[in-house]
Scaffold this motif. Sequence first.
Motif, PDB file in Angstrom:
ATOM      1  N   ASN A 346      26.917   9.453  63.283  1.00 29.15           N
ATOM      2  CA  ASN A 346      26.694   8.976  61.916  1.00 29.15           C
ATOM      3  C   ASN A 346      26.210  10.117  61.022  1.00 29.15           C
ATOM      4  O   ASN A 346      26.666  10.266  59.879  1.00 29.15           O
ATOM      5  CB  ASN A 346      25.668   7.844  61.933  1.00 29.15           C
ATOM      6  N   ALA A 347      25.307  10.940  61.546  1.00 33.34           N
ATOM      7  CA  ALA A 347      24.825  12.086  60.773  1.00 33.34           C
ATOM      8  C   ALA A 347      25.944  13.094  60.547  1.00 33.34           C
ATOM      9  O   ALA A 347      26.082  13.659  59.452  1.00 33.34           O
ATOM     10  CB  ALA A 347      23.643  12.741  61.495  1.00 33.34           C
ATOM     11  N   LEU A 348      26.746  13.319  61.585  1.00 26.46           N
ATOM     12  CA  LEU A 348      27.855  14.272  61.446  1.00 26.46           C
ATOM     13  C   LEU A 348      28.871  13.787  60.424  1.00 26.46           C
ATOM     14  O   LEU A 348      29.440  14.598  59.679  1.00 26.46           O
ATOM     15  CB  LEU A 348      28.526  14.483  62.806  1.00 26.46           C
ATOM     16  N   ALA A 349      29.106  12.484  60.358  1.00 23.88           N
ATOM     17  CA  ALA A 349      30.088  11.945  59.414  1.00 23.88           C
ATOM     18  C   ALA A 349      29.721  12.293  57.980  1.00 23.88           C
ATOM     19  O   ALA A 349      30.592  12.624  57.158  1.00 23.88           O
ATOM     20  CB  ALA A 349      30.203  10.441  59.590  1.00 23.88           C
ATOM     21  N   LYS A 350      28.439  12.224  57.654  1.00 21.45           N
ATOM     22  CA  LYS A 350      28.007  12.530  56.286  1.00 21.45           C
ATOM     23  C   LYS A 350      28.209  14.007  55.982  1.00 21.45           C
ATOM     24  O   LYS A 350      28.673  14.373  54.897  1.00 21.45           O
ATOM     25  CB  LYS A 350      26.540  12.137  56.121  1.00 21.45           C
ATOM     26  N   ARG A 351      27.863  14.887  56.914  1.00 21.39           N
ATOM     27  CA  ARG A 351      28.062  16.317  56.692  1.00 21.39           C
ATOM     28  C   ARG A 351      29.544  16.675  56.657  1.00 21.39           C
ATOM     29  O   ARG A 351      29.960  17.585  55.932  1.00 21.39           O
ATOM     30  CB  ARG A 351      27.342  17.122  57.771  1.00 21.39           C
ATOM     31  N   ALA A 352      30.341  15.954  57.446  1.00 15.53           N
ATOM     32  CA  ALA A 352      31.779  16.225  57.468  1.00 15.53           C
ATOM     33  C   ALA A 352      32.420  15.922  56.112  1.00 15.53           C
ATOM     34  O   ALA A 352      33.289  16.679  55.646  1.00 15.53           O
ATOM     35  CB  ALA A 352      32.448  15.401  58.569  1.00 15.53           C
ATOM     36  N   GLY A 356      34.680  18.250  53.547  1.00 19.26           N
ATOM     37  CA  GLY A 356      36.043  17.883  53.171  1.00 19.26           C
ATOM     38  C   GLY A 356      36.873  17.278  54.270  1.00 19.26           C
ATOM     39  O   GLY A 356      38.103  17.356  54.239  1.00 19.26           O
ATOM     40  N   VAL A 357      36.217  16.657  55.272  1.00 20.46           N
ATOM     41  CA  VAL A 357      36.958  15.985  56.335  1.00 20.46           C
ATOM     42  C   VAL A 357      36.236  14.684  56.667  1.00 20.46           C
ATOM     43  O   VAL A 357      35.004  14.616  56.618  1.00 20.46           O
ATOM     44  CB  VAL A 357      37.101  16.886  57.583  1.00 20.46           C
ATOM     45  N   ALA A 358      36.997  13.646  56.978  1.00 25.34           N
ATOM     46  CA  ALA A 358      36.409  12.326  57.237  1.00 25.34           C
ATOM     47  C   ALA A 358      36.867  11.787  58.581  1.00 25.34           C
ATOM     48  O   ALA A 358      37.999  12.011  59.009  1.00 25.34           O
ATOM     49  CB  ALA A 358      36.801  11.347  56.133  1.00 25.34           C
ATOM     50  N   PHE A 359      35.952  11.085  59.234  1.00 29.99           N
ATOM     51  CA  PHE A 359      36.271  10.355  60.456  1.00 29.99           C
ATOM     52  C   PHE A 359      35.375   9.127  60.502  1.00 29.99           C
ATOM     53  O   PHE A 359      34.508   8.937  59.635  1.00 29.99           O
ATOM     54  CB  PHE A 359      36.055  11.226  61.702  1.00 29.99           C
ATOM     55  N   VAL A 360      35.573   8.283  61.501  1.00 26.11           N
ATOM     56  CA  VAL A 360      34.753   7.084  61.643  1.00 26.11           C
ATOM     57  C   VAL A 360      33.763   7.285  62.780  1.00 26.11           C
ATOM     58  O   VAL A 360      34.172   7.559  63.914  1.00 26.11           O
ATOM     59  CB  VAL A 360      35.613   5.839  61.929  1.00 26.11           C
ATOM     60  N   PRO A 361      32.458   7.167  62.526  1.00 25.52           N
ATOM     61  CA  PRO A 361      31.489   7.213  63.627  1.00 25.52           C
ATOM     62  C   PRO A 361      31.758   6.089  64.616  1.00 25.52           C
ATOM     63  O   PRO A 361      32.272   5.027  64.259  1.00 25.52           O
ATOM     64  CB  PRO A 361      30.140   7.019  62.921  1.00 25.52           C
ATOM     65  N   GLY A 362      31.401   6.297  65.879  1.00 23.29           N
ATOM     66  CA  GLY A 362      31.722   5.325  66.916  1.00 23.29           C
ATOM     67  C   GLY A 362      30.858   4.086  66.923  1.00 23.29           C
ATOM     68  O   GLY A 362      31.242   3.061  67.497  1.00 23.29           O
ATOM     69  N   THR A 363      29.691   4.146  66.312  1.00 26.04           N
ATOM     70  CA  THR A 363      28.723   3.051  66.403  1.00 26.04           C
ATOM     71  C   THR A 363      29.294   1.671  66.084  1.00 26.04           C
ATOM     72  O   THR A 363      29.046   0.714  66.834  1.00 26.04           O
ATOM     73  CB  THR A 363      27.521   3.350  65.480  1.00 26.04           C
ATOM     74  N   PRO A 364      30.069   1.485  64.991  1.00 25.63           N
ATOM     75  CA  PRO A 364      30.522   0.130  64.647  1.00 25.63           C
ATOM     76  C   PRO A 364      31.470  -0.496  65.668  1.00 25.63           C
ATOM     77  O   PRO A 364      31.678  -1.721  65.630  1.00 25.63           O
ATOM     78  CB  PRO A 364      31.246   0.327  63.308  1.00 25.63           C
ATOM     79  N   PHE A 365      32.029   0.301  66.576  1.00 29.53           N
ATOM     80  CA  PHE A 365      32.989  -0.226  67.528  1.00 29.53           C
ATOM     81  C   PHE A 365      32.330  -0.867  68.755  1.00 29.53           C
ATOM     82  O   PHE A 365      33.028  -1.338  69.651  1.00 29.53           O
ATOM     83  CB  PHE A 365      33.939   0.883  67.994  1.00 29.53           C
ATOM     84  N   PHE A 366      31.024  -0.879  68.785  1.00 25.48           N
ATOM     85  CA  PHE A 366      30.300  -1.474  69.901  1.00 25.48           C
ATOM     86  C   PHE A 366      29.657  -2.786  69.466  1.00 25.48           C
ATOM     87  O   PHE A 366      28.938  -2.829  68.471  1.00 25.48           O
ATOM     88  CB  PHE A 366      29.208  -0.527  70.406  1.00 25.48           C
TER      89      PHE A 366
END
Length: 398
Positions: A346-352, A356-366
């Motif tokens: 989640n922290a990495l997603a904000k810095r990413a 200029g790059v986006a992904f989905v953190p894994g947390t919501p998939f659990f």
Amino acid sequence: MTLRFASRLDNVETSAIRELFKLLGKPGIISFAGGFPDAAMFDVEGVREAANAALTEEPGAALQYGATEGYQPFREQIVGLMAAKGVQSLTPEQLIVTTGSQQALDLLGKTMISPGDKVIVEGPTFLATIQCFRLYGAEVISAPTDENGVIPEALEQLIAEHQPKLVYLIPTFGNPSGALLSLERRRQVLEMAVRHQTLVVEDDPYGDLYFDAPPPPSMLALSDSVPGSRDYLAHCGSMSKVLSPGLRLGWLIAPAELLGKCVMCKQFSDAHTSTFSQATAAQYLKAGRMPATLDRVRTTYAARSKAMGEGLRSQLGDAVRFVQPLGGMFIWVQLTGARGQETDGNALAKRAIEQGVAFVPGTPFFAQNPDTSTLRLSFATADIARIEEGIARLAKAL
């Protein structure tokens, strides 16, 4: 004015993925976030010809109200598709057409789940399924997985303990994990469904997106060789990842009594799936264009998956751990924390996003016990140059 909303909404929230899309307006951002097919892969000319054929050959049927169960020529084409994948005993009457496979899951929730019922899903699994089942009041329980999908022994223990209304699995190139359940494990799941008389829902939107060898037969195809298992198996299919998500076409194959209940509930919600979409898809399949379309998509996604895997290994090294997928649209990554680097997706997603790059953190998939060190990367919509640049940006964010 205060509106009194249904209490069922207390247990759900908006999709973390959909919320993430609000952040993607930054110019030049490279997105690995969506679970979309690449629009450049759509066979626009083939769909145009199919739509014209539908309007030419059966304009009245294509534009009129239709049967809740589905447009018969399209149901017949689905039977042909399934027969080509080893499902030999299927008839059109054993399936209904749904408005995307998401509606099939919603119908299963409506017909099977009462407040307080337990359902078992993989951990991790498709986020919308967790939300859908919780909307109907389910307690959603996560079954442990490894790189080969759900672990049968652990799943059976959970079934025995919780006696769930249903078990939901994505055995083939799962979302988000990309995992592929082995032939042996598929048989084990079918056998335990019979032993425990528990409905297993097999969701299969990605099964055609293999890169080299075809995956093991679906559990539906295997069910003929596991006595009694067809009585405890529902199968969801979709045209979204292989033809067009805009057509909104999926299907549900299920035991007769369950299918009848789903038809009744579908009558209450949308009466029927778009007949024009169904007629168009039926003409497309009839024209025989699907094999060439799938070949093109498989080749493209395989190259992109390889490029993403190579980029992760070269740019991020031992800071990440992942299994190279054999098909589908996703790479599931775990942050290892090597050399003191980030372990929180989640922290990495904000810095990413800042890089200029986006992904989905894994947390919501659990559904339970989320692994915060995980993240999902989609290679489907970015070309190889953008994948290489996006992974380089991700490395800077790390």
